[in-house]
Design an enzyme around this catalytic site. Structure first.
Site, PDB file in Angstrom:
ATOM      1  N   SER A   1      41.830  45.132  44.008  1.00  7.15           N
ATOM      2  CA  SER A   1      41.645  44.077  42.999  1.00  7.15           C
ATOM      3  C   SER A   1      40.836  44.526  41.788  1.00  7.15           C
ATOM      4  O   SER A   1      40.816  43.837  40.771  1.00  7.15           O
ATOM      5  CB  SER A   1      40.988  42.837  43.620  1.00  7.15           C
TER       6      SER A   1
ATOM      7  N   LYS B   1      33.853  41.745  42.092  1.00  2.37           N
ATOM      8  CA  LYS B   1      34.560  41.177  40.943  1.00  2.37           C
ATOM      9  C   LYS B   1      33.697  41.282  39.684  1.00  2.37           C
ATOM     10  O   LYS B   1      32.478  41.428  39.744  1.00  2.37           O
ATOM     11  CB  LYS B   1      34.886  39.692  41.173  1.00  2.37           C
TER      12      LYS B   1
END
Length: 150
Positions: free
Chosen positions: A65, A102
């Protein structure tokens, strides 16, 4: 069983002198240079990369990701828990019982945080918008990424 997204390791600074490795200063990225005095000094990666061993951890990244930030599956990351989170930081976050890595989007109004978005750096994944219903903490801030290219 679901695969863990991050695997954490405590940094071992005991006997750090045994971990000092040769350091080659000034490697040319253009034309090659002479290799005279190849090993100019030794470097301690603990001193070079870790501000506070008590608040710094290694973690192994699982998943893709964050690939557009050049953080890949299997990479080792250094995470410092003492750093204050800022908009745009890459952070290890704990949300609803799971860790994730993230990019932070911290939205403020009148100096107060009103919303946090966790942004993957891969278009195959959707952003996570943190709500009051989520169990959420920003666990630490990424300081270094160690990618294995071979």
């Amino acid at each position: 069983m679901k695969e863990k997204s991050l695997e954490f390791f405590k940094i071992n600074t005991i006997n750090a002198e045994k971990k000092i490795i040769p350091f080659v200063g000034g490697i040319q990225a253009g034309f090659p240079s002479a290799a005279d005095d190849f090993y100019t000094e030794r470097i301690d990666l603990n001193k070079e990369l870790i501000k506070d061993p008590e608040t710094t951890f290694l973690a192994r990244v699982r998943g893709d990701s964050m690939k557009d930030m050049r953080i890949f599956n299997g990479d080792l990351i250094l995470v410092d828990r003492s750093l204050e989170p800022k908009d745009g930081n890459i952070a290890v976050c704990y949300i609803d019982g799971e860790f994730t890595l993230k990019k932070l989007k911290i939205i403020k109004q009148e100096g107060k945080v009103t919303q946090i978005h966790l942004l993957p750096q891969n278009p195959a994944y959707d952003p996570i918008i943190v709500t009051p219903e989520n169990e959420f903490i920003i666990w630490g801030i990424l300081t270094y990424n160690i990618t294995h290219y071979l």
